[in-house]
Design a protein around this motif. Structure first.
Motif, PDB file in Angstrom:
ATOM      1  N   GLU A 571       0.829  -1.197   0.000  1.00 25.08           N
ATOM      2  CA  GLU A 571       0.000   0.000   0.000  1.00 25.08           C
ATOM      3  C   GLU A 571       0.867   1.251   0.000  1.00 25.08           C
ATOM      4  O   GLU A 571       1.927   1.276   0.647  1.00 25.08           O
ATOM      5  N   PRO A 572       0.439   2.315  -0.707  1.00 24.36           N
ATOM      6  CA  PRO A 572       1.197   3.571  -0.678  1.00 24.36           C
ATOM      7  C   PRO A 572       1.312   4.109   0.744  1.00 24.36           C
ATOM      8  O   PRO A 572       0.376   3.998   1.542  1.00 24.36           O
ATOM      9  N   ALA A 573       2.468   4.695   1.055  1.00 27.05           N
ATOM     10  CA  ALA A 573       2.701   5.214   2.410  1.00 27.05           C
ATOM     11  C   ALA A 573       3.370   6.581   2.368  1.00 27.05           C
ATOM     12  O   ALA A 573       4.169   6.921   3.240  1.00 27.05           O
ATOM     13  N   GLY A 574       3.071   7.380   1.329  1.00 24.82           N
ATOM     14  CA  GLY A 574       3.587   8.740   1.274  1.00 24.82           C
ATOM     15  C   GLY A 574       4.964   8.836   0.645  1.00 24.82           C
ATOM     16  O   GLY A 574       5.426   7.922  -0.048  1.00 24.82           O
ATOM     17  N   ARG A 575       5.640   9.955   0.878  1.00 20.64           N
ATOM     18  CA  ARG A 575       6.991  10.207   0.371  1.00 20.64           C
ATOM     19  C   ARG A 575       7.930  10.450   1.547  1.00 20.64           C
ATOM     20  O   ARG A 575       7.563  11.134   2.507  1.00 20.64           O
ATOM     21  N   GLU A 576       9.125   9.871   1.465  1.00 23.74           N
ATOM     22  CA  GLU A 576      10.093  10.006   2.552  1.00 23.74           C
ATOM     23  C   GLU A 576      11.500  10.083   1.974  1.00 23.74           C
ATOM     24  O   GLU A 576      11.761   9.596   0.869  1.00 23.74           O
ATOM     25  N   GLU A 577      12.413  10.677   2.751  1.00 25.48           N
ATOM     26  CA  GLU A 577      13.833  10.595   2.422  1.00 25.48           C
ATOM     27  C   GLU A 577      14.256   9.138   2.539  1.00 25.48           C
ATOM     28  O   GLU A 577      13.912   8.464   3.519  1.00 25.48           O
ATOM     29  N   ALA A 578      15.003   8.640   1.569  1.00 29.12           N
ATOM     30  CA  ALA A 578      15.310   7.211   1.530  1.00 29.12           C
ATOM     31  C   ALA A 578      16.802   6.982   1.336  1.00 29.12           C
ATOM     32  O   ALA A 578      17.550   7.868   0.900  1.00 29.12           O
ATOM     33  N   VAL A 579      17.228   5.774   1.667  1.00 28.28           N
ATOM     34  CA  VAL A 579      18.626   5.381   1.521  1.00 28.28           C
ATOM     35  C   VAL A 579      18.665   3.895   1.198  1.00 28.28           C
ATOM     36  O   VAL A 579      17.774   3.138   1.597  1.00 28.28           O
ATOM     37  N   CYS A 580      19.669   3.476   0.432  1.00 23.32           N
ATOM     38  CA  CYS A 580      19.833   2.045   0.180  1.00 23.32           C
ATOM     39  C   CYS A 580      21.230   1.629   0.627  1.00 23.32           C
ATOM     40  O   CYS A 580      22.150   2.448   0.700  1.00 23.32           O
ATOM     41  N   ILE A 581      21.377   0.352   0.962  1.00 23.43           N
ATOM     42  CA  ILE A 581      22.665  -0.187   1.386  1.00 23.43           C
ATOM     43  C   ILE A 581      22.984  -1.431   0.565  1.00 23.43           C
ATOM     44  O   ILE A 581      22.093  -2.076   0.022  1.00 23.43           O
ATOM     45  N   GLN A 582      24.263  -1.719   0.474  1.00 27.97           N
ATOM     46  CA  GLN A 582      24.717  -2.986  -0.094  1.00 27.97           C
ATOM     47  C   GLN A 582      25.468  -3.740   0.987  1.00 27.97           C
ATOM     48  O   GLN A 582      26.281  -3.156   1.720  1.00 27.97           O
ATOM     49  N   VAL A 583      25.201  -5.048   1.106  1.00 27.82           N
ATOM     50  CA  VAL A 583      25.856  -5.860   2.129  1.00 27.82           C
ATOM     51  C   VAL A 583      26.680  -6.961   1.467  1.00 27.82           C
ATOM     52  O   VAL A 583      26.488  -7.281   0.291  1.00 27.82           O
ATOM     53  N   ALA A 584      27.595  -7.535   2.237  1.00 29.06           N
ATOM     54  CA  ALA A 584      28.531  -8.516   1.684  1.00 29.06           C
ATOM     55  C   ALA A 584      27.990  -9.934   1.703  1.00 29.06           C
ATOM     56  O   ALA A 584      28.657 -10.850   1.226  1.00 29.06           O
ATOM     57  N   ALA A 585      26.791 -10.146   2.241  1.00 30.96           N
ATOM     58  CA  ALA A 585      26.241 -11.502   2.329  1.00 30.96           C
ATOM     59  C   ALA A 585      26.153 -12.133   0.945  1.00 30.96           C
ATOM     60  O   ALA A 585      25.870 -11.455  -0.041  1.00 30.96           O
ATOM     61  N   GLU A 586      26.378 -13.431   0.872  1.00 29.56           N
ATOM     62  CA  GLU A 586      26.404 -14.122  -0.418  1.00 29.56           C
ATOM     63  C   GLU A 586      25.098 -13.981  -1.171  1.00 29.56           C
ATOM     64  O   GLU A 586      25.084 -13.870  -2.396  1.00 29.56           O
ATOM     65  N   ASP A 587      23.969 -13.988  -0.449  1.00 28.58           N
ATOM     66  CA  ASP A 587      22.675 -13.856  -1.116  1.00 28.58           C
ATOM     67  C   ASP A 587      22.171 -12.415  -1.118  1.00 28.58           C
ATOM     68  O   ASP A 587      21.061 -12.144  -1.565  1.00 28.58           O
ATOM     69  N   SER A 588      22.982 -11.487  -0.583  1.00 31.91           N
ATOM     70  CA  SER A 588      22.668 -10.050  -0.541  1.00 31.91           C
ATOM     71  C   SER A 588      21.487  -9.724   0.366  1.00 31.91           C
ATOM     72  O   SER A 588      21.020  -8.587   0.383  1.00 31.91           O
ATOM     73  N   LEU A 589      20.983 -10.676   1.125  1.00 37.88           N
ATOM     74  CA  LEU A 589      19.837 -10.435   1.999  1.00 37.88           C
ATOM     75  C   LEU A 589      20.285  -9.900   3.354  1.00 37.88           C
ATOM     76  O   LEU A 589      21.334 -10.273   3.870  1.00 37.88           O
ATOM     77  N   TYR A 590      19.456  -9.024   3.927  1.00 37.02           N
ATOM     78  CA  TYR A 590      19.690  -8.562   5.288  1.00 37.02           C
ATOM     79  C   TYR A 590      18.339  -8.461   5.996  1.00 37.02           C
ATOM     80  O   TYR A 590      17.279  -8.482   5.365  1.00 37.02           O
ATOM     81  N   VAL A 591      18.391  -8.381   7.333  1.00 32.46           N
ATOM     82  CA  VAL A 591      17.179  -8.425   8.150  1.00 32.46           C
ATOM     83  C   VAL A 591      16.704  -7.007   8.412  1.00 32.46           C
ATOM     84  O   VAL A 591      17.432  -6.196   8.988  1.00 32.46           O
ATOM     85  N   THR A 592      15.490  -6.735   7.984  1.00 28.65           N
ATOM     86  CA  THR A 592      14.884  -5.438   8.269  1.00 28.65           C
ATOM     87  C   THR A 592      13.738  -5.638   9.259  1.00 28.65           C
ATOM     88  O   THR A 592      13.588  -6.719   9.841  1.00 28.65           O
ATOM     89  N   GLN A 593      12.946  -4.605   9.458  1.00 34.27           N
ATOM     90  CA  GLN A 593      11.907  -4.583  10.475  1.00 34.27           C
ATOM     91  C   GLN A 593      11.084  -5.866  10.510  1.00 34.27           C
ATOM     92  O   GLN A 593      10.755  -6.429   9.475  1.00 34.27           O
ATOM     93  N   ASP A 594      10.758  -6.327  11.728  1.00 40.48           N
ATOM     94  CA  ASP A 594       9.976  -7.549  11.949  1.00 40.48           C
ATOM     95  C   ASP A 594      10.673  -8.787  11.396  1.00 40.48           C
ATOM     96  O   ASP A 594      10.020  -9.777  11.053  1.00 40.48           O
ATOM     97  N   TYR A 595      12.001  -8.732  11.310  1.00 36.22           N
ATOM     98  CA  TYR A 595      12.806  -9.864  10.840  1.00 36.22           C
ATOM     99  C   TYR A 595      12.440 -10.276   9.418  1.00 36.22           C
ATOM    100  O   TYR A 595      12.571 -11.439   9.040  1.00 36.22           O
ATOM    101  N   LEU A 596      11.982  -9.322   8.611  1.00 33.97           N
ATOM    102  CA  LEU A 596      11.772  -9.574   7.186  1.00 33.97           C
ATOM    103  C   LEU A 596      13.111  -9.541   6.467  1.00 33.97           C
ATOM    104  O   LEU A 596      14.005  -8.761   6.814  1.00 33.97           O
ATOM    105  N   LEU A 597      13.240 -10.399   5.462  1.00 30.64           N
ATOM    106  CA  LEU A 597      14.479 -10.461   4.683  1.00 30.64           C
ATOM    107  C   LEU A 597      14.273  -9.750   3.355  1.00 30.64           C
ATOM    108  O   LEU A 597      13.329 -10.035   2.626  1.00 30.64           O
ATOM    109  N   THR A 598      15.170  -8.829   3.059  1.00 35.48           N
ATOM    110  CA  THR A 598      15.089  -8.106   1.794  1.00 35.48           C
ATOM    111  C   THR A 598      16.493  -7.770   1.332  1.00 35.48           C
ATOM    112  O   THR A 598      17.462  -7.982   2.057  1.00 35.48           O
TER     113      THR A 598
END
Length: 706
Positions: A571-598
């Motif tokens: 669902e749309p949630a407005g506009r916000e200042e945003a940032v992206c990161i790159q991690v060294a994990a082999e599958d590029s996944l990292y744990v975000t809020q509520d232990y979701l993987l993205t």
């Protein structure tokens, strides 16, 4: 006196096998022969029957003989020779000095015209795509051998077209699962703002050369389907960078949750295997449209429309297909399949591995007391249970404390007195609870202290087992695996239990049972507040219970099954200042809020950046660091045709100084001799190079004269 010739004369005879009609060698109306005679004007070439003789300078005659040998090798493969192919063969032979043994390539091997002209990359709809010059072959070979390849040269040298052919070849052979084609973005609001239509309609003509190349190599009817499935993505470079979270979005680190906007390169975040992985890049994205992505278990996070998610469908699982990577916006409006949720999300493959922290109380004992203990501090700590086994376990876990049965379900936790003790000594349990800031908490205000929430997996599991043994239990269902249910009046404790479950790789659904209207039991206080019920599923191998009767029931029903998460809504949630990161994990996944993987890097992809001379230095760095595992990047451009605002340095020019000599990065340089368009294009390129050279010399001379 006889003068010795400056260049020794030589004579050669080339016999053409009968299986090769002379017209295939000489061309229709001797067109190929005329090309050869023009290229070697000092040699006399004669044809009688199937014998070709050449007389002239020894070096030239050797080249002629080698040329006819190469032409016959090409003809044996079933290909025909054209005037263009003959001209390029002559240029290759002259360039690499094949006749006298010079010009070997880096590995000592000398590429021959036949090798170049018969190297098929891709066949589509009756035509075959292959390199036409020596440099083109080396460029194609470099793409096979290296992860990142730069193809630098003038227009018309096949840089992008050959890279596209290699990308389609990699997709068809299942070396990659997607192709991403991109160009430096034209500012749609400025240069394209006057054009009618949506943003995609504005940028579509700008990306047309990439579409045209695709149509040459794939069935046109399949391209929309592949693009709709995310297998092929064509987008401006600016769209590539925008895979981001709002700056306040929490990301899990070894010390707990931190806003993604606070992370720096070198910081550690948690990967899908539960282990810390370093942050390799942090890229501010400015203000972006944000969406709330929610799963069916109530977990959710915020991200932009281009953010990447690893997902799979039921069909993918049934057919044993690999997980796919889709953008948030690709899934909008496509979240259901026959009323079932379409996209499954990956789970942690192992419990999160937080560093060990010292704690004052045994974690299992803490779980029991949070469940059925009285921690008000106004009386001696007590515990209520119908299971004597739990009272015994509690006493065993609390040294210096006796758990005395008071009557019915009630037990009192007394300090074990030693000779000489004074009456005013604090109860050890009260002291530990005071240290944990739990003294005075009641059923609706209990919580799990952070030193337990972010401790080792063993500590977290022990706390959860204590909570489930006291206030939880197995719920059996006919013909279904057994789920676990837990209830509490504390909203904070509910959330802490969910966090414990999620950190161990499980899922937890919660619902509320209002206190109003519920029948009162003997413990009236328990019904003054709403009850929060949590349904739990834990991964196989993680034991939720220590209490014998609950553990036996759980296993008799087949355990808890496999925890699963599916995307429920976007669902749309407005506009916000945003940032992206790159991690060294082999599958590029990292744990975000509520232990979701993205993640936001690109795995298993063949990525082509075209017109790279128009990237800024910052864009080039962003693009290169987006590389994921099992991916390949080809970057093409012409550094003589930079079209950037004044003062902006071309990222393609700068990167040659930065990455030159870096392992697994290769620079292929093509010249006017590699132009495969109209011959006049090559001459135009040469003329401009000569003009620029004269201008540079005149400029230097003028400066020196001042």
């Amino acid at each position: 006196m006889t003068q010795t010739p400056t260049h020794p004369q030589a004579h050669a005879q080339i016999t053409i096998p009968a299986k090769h009609p002379m017209v295939t060698i000489l061309g229709s109306s001797d067109s190929l022969l005329r090309v050869i005679e023009k290229a070697f004007p000092s040699a006399d070439i004669h044809v009688r029957g199937n014998v070709i003789s050449a007389v002239g300078d020894a070096t030239e005659v050797a080249l002629i003989q080698r040329l006819f040998d190469e032409m016959m090798l090409v003809l044996r493969t079933g290909q025909s020779m054209t005037e263009d192919a003959v001209e390029r063969s002559i240029a290759m032979l002259r360039a690499n000095g094949s006749a006298n043994g010079n010009g070997a390539h880096g590995d000592g091997h000398r590429e021959t015209p036949a090798e170049v002209l018969t190297q098929n990359i891709l066949s589509s709809r009756g035509r075959t795509i292959r390199p036409k010059t020596l440099n083109q072959k080396r460029y194609v070979d470099a793409i096979d051998k290296h992860t990142i390849v730069f193809g630098i040269g003038p227009a018309g040298t096949g840089k992008t077209y050959l890279a596209m052919a290699k990308a389609v070849q990699a997709l068809q052979s299942k070396q990659v699962t997607r192709i991403i084609l991109t160009r430096p973005a034209v500012e749609a609001g400025e240069r394209l703002g006057f054009l009618p239509g949506t943003l995609y309609e504005k940028i579509d003509p700008y990306l047309r050369p990439l579409y045209d190349a695709l149509h040459d190599m794939l069935d046109p009817d399949s391209i929309p389907r592949l693009m709709a499935a995310g297998t092929i993505e064509v987008a401006p470079l600016a769209y590539m960078r925008g895979r981001a979270h709002p700056t306040f979005t929490n990301v899990l680190t070894p010390d707990g949750w931190r806003p993604i906007g606070d992370l720096q390169v070198g910081d550690l975040v948690m990967g899908s295997n539960g282990e810390p992985t370093p942050v390799l890049g942090v890229y501010p994205q400015g203000e972006k449209d944000i969406y709330r992505v929610s799963a069916q278990d109530g977990s959710w996070t915020l991200c932009c429309g281009e953010h990447l998610w690893t997902v799979r469908t039921r069909d993918d699982k049934r057919r044993d297909k690999p997980w796919r990577v889709l953008e948030t916006q690709e899934m909008i409006g496509n979240l259901r399949a026959a009323h079932a949720r379409r996209y499954e999300l990956p789970m942690l493959t192992a419990p999160v591995s937080f560093p060990e922290r010292e704690v004052p109380m045994d974690p299992y004992a803490l779980g029991l007391l949070l469940g059925d203990g009285c921690l008000t501090g106004s009386t001696t700590p007590s515990f209520a249970t119908e299971d004597a086994e739990l009272a015994q376990a509690l006493e065993a876990a609390l040294p210096g404390v006796s758990v005395r049965h008071k009557g019915g379900p009630d037990y009192v936790l007394n300090r074990v007195k030693s000779p000489g003790d004074v009456v005013t000594l604090e109860n050890p349990v009260t002291g530990m609870l005071r240290e944990l800031d739990l003294v005075g908490t009641r059923s609706h205000s209990k919580f799990v202290p952070n030193d337990y929430l972010y401790n080792t997996a063993e500590v977290r599991l022990a706390v959860l087992q204590g909570l489930l043994d006291s206030d939880g239990g197995p719920v059996t269902q006919n013909d279904r695996t057994c789920r676990i249910q837990y209830s509490t009046a504390s909203i904070v404790l509910r959330d802490d239990v969910i966090a414990l479950v999620q950190s161990l790789g499980g899922v937890a659904h919660t619902r509320r049972r209002p206190a109003e209207g519920r029948k009162q039991g003997s413990a009236l206080a328990a019904h003054r507040y709403d009850s929060h019920v949590v349904d739990i599923r834990l991964p196989e191998g993680i034991e939720p219970f220590r209490l014998t009767r609950k553990r036996d029931t759980y296993h008799a029903a087949g355990g808890g099954g496999r925890p699963m998460r599916f995307i429920d809504s976007i669902e749309p949630a407005g506009r916000e200042e945003a940032v992206c990161i790159q991690v060294a994990a082999e599958d590029s996944l990292y744990v975000t809020q509520d232990y979701l993987l993205t993640h936001n890097t690109l795995n298993d992809a063949f990525i082509i950046l075209d017109e790279a001379q128009n990237t800024s230095a910052e864009q080039m760095k962003m693009f290169l660091t987006r590389l994921g595992f099992d991916s390949k990047i080809v970057i093409t451009g012409d550094i003589t045709q930079v079209d950037l605002p004044g003062g902006t340095k071309s990222g393609l020019r700068q990167v040659q100084d930065i990455l030159d000599g870096v392992e697994d990065v290769h620079f292929s340089r093509l010249t006017s001799q590699d132009v495969v368009r109209h011959k006049l294009v090559g001459r135009i390129v040469d003329a401009y190079e000569q003009y620029d050279s004269r201008q540079d010399q005149n400029g230097r001379g003028g400066r020196n004269g001042k």
